[in-house]
Design a protein around this motif. Sequence first.
Motif, PDB file in Angstrom:
ATOM      1  N   GLU A   1      14.888  13.781  -3.177  1.00 13.05           N
ATOM      2  CA  GLU A   1      15.465  13.574  -1.850  1.00 13.05           C
ATOM      3  C   GLU A   1      15.665  12.079  -1.626  1.00 13.05           C
ATOM      4  OE1 GLU A   1      17.420  14.474   0.713  1.00 13.05           O
ATOM      5  OE2 GLU A   1      16.208  16.299   0.719  1.00 13.05           O
ATOM      6  N   LYS A   2      16.636  11.734  -0.778  1.00 15.01           N
ATOM      7  CA  LYS A   2      16.876  10.324  -0.460  1.00 15.01           C
ATOM      8  C   LYS A   2      15.658   9.753   0.257  1.00 15.01           C
ATOM      9  CE  LYS A   2      21.916  10.681  -0.083  1.00 15.01           C
ATOM     10  NZ  LYS A   2      23.091  10.503   0.815  1.00 15.01           N
TER      11      LYS A   2
ATOM     12  N   ASP B   1      15.076   7.821   2.751  1.00 16.69           N
ATOM     13  CA  ASP B   1      14.964   7.797   4.206  1.00 16.69           C
ATOM     14  C   ASP B   1      15.089   9.188   4.835  1.00 16.69           C
ATOM     15  OD1 ASP B   1      17.582   8.092   3.496  1.00 16.69           O
ATOM     16  OD2 ASP B   1      18.394   6.787   5.064  1.00 16.69           O
ATOM     17  N   MET B   2      15.077  10.221   4.003  1.00 20.69           N
ATOM     18  CA  MET B   2      15.211  11.576   4.500  1.00 20.69           C
ATOM     19  C   MET B   2      13.883  12.318   4.399  1.00 20.69           C
ATOM     20  SD  MET B   2      18.271  11.803   5.560  1.00 20.69           S
ATOM     21  CE  MET B   2      18.477  13.587   5.744  1.00 20.69           C
TER      22      MET B   2
ATOM     23  N   THR C   1      12.141  18.997   3.325  1.00 20.19           N
ATOM     24  CA  THR C   1      12.188  20.221   4.117  1.00 20.19           C
ATOM     25  C   THR C   1      11.141  21.218   3.630  1.00 20.19           C
ATOM     26  OG1 THR C   1      13.796  21.366   2.714  1.00 20.19           O
ATOM     27  CG2 THR C   1      14.671  19.908   4.442  1.00 20.19           C
TER      28      THR C   1
ATOM     29  N   ASN D   1      10.429  19.991   8.726  1.00 16.74           N
ATOM     30  CA  ASN D   1      10.613  18.760   7.961  1.00 16.74           C
ATOM     31  C   ASN D   1       9.338  17.933   7.960  1.00 16.74           C
ATOM     32  OD1 ASN D   1      13.661  18.859   7.520  1.00 16.74           O
ATOM     33  ND2 ASN D   1      13.560  18.958   9.755  1.00 16.74           N
TER      34      ASN D   1
ATOM     35  N   TYR E   1       8.046  13.993   6.857  1.00 16.61           N
ATOM     36  CA  TYR E   1       8.377  12.659   6.392  1.00 16.61           C
ATOM     37  C   TYR E   1       7.279  12.165   5.453  1.00 16.61           C
ATOM     38  CZ  TYR E   1      11.997  12.494   9.965  1.00 16.61           C
ATOM     39  OH  TYR E   1      13.111  12.756  10.730  1.00 16.61           O
TER      40      TYR E   1
END
Length: 230
Positions: free
Chosen positions: A150-151, A153-154, A157, A208, A210
Amino acid sequence: MVAFRNLMDVYKVTDYLACATSAMREAKNGEDVVKLIKDEANIDIEIVHGSKEASIIYASHAEQNIDKSKNYLYIDVGGGSTELSLFSAGELIVSRSFNIGTIRILDNQDTEETWNEMKDFVRDNTRNFKQLSGIGTGGNINKLFRLSEEKEDMPLTFAKLRSLYTYLSSFSLKDRINVLGLNQDRADVIIPACEIYLTVMKNANIKNIYVPRVGMVDGIIQTLIEKNIQ
């Protein structure tokens, strides 16, 4: 610890914060160890509870893409325990530590009663918070995030994490090391870590999570900066 004291003297350190977390919280002789270190190295160590540990790490997120006006469940999974802390608008609402960790699960030392206590705690304390997101810290969730590709800053999930869990579980321990290239000390604990994160997220209805590349050391630095500015 004497070496740390010597380094502090060489660099003329005027303020510091030395913290002991889960292992020392559970150790029967934790206070004796703290006293021994004070006597031999002249370093004051604070055994921090889960809520303070969460607050220290949370303090390090100022540079991250996290909106502190929103609601977050901080999830830190260790070998012996899982720390859960609910933040709303930057304020700590409730925090609790559970004796559910990756090593405990591998050693069959976790109990159904403790799992149910954690699930009840999560449901009872998050049901009134809409659009709740997770904040995950620790080596396992960081590795899972890298595996997700995943990027940076994302968020990760719930669906992606569950898919990763299924994928990793399809390999034997040996193949997770030899085929997937996981470190030997990560290949076994990453599976129970997934189980804990998924369980907490499911019961909190978190879609989500982080995974900021910060930890307690970053929070300690930020805490000391704010303290000395004041």
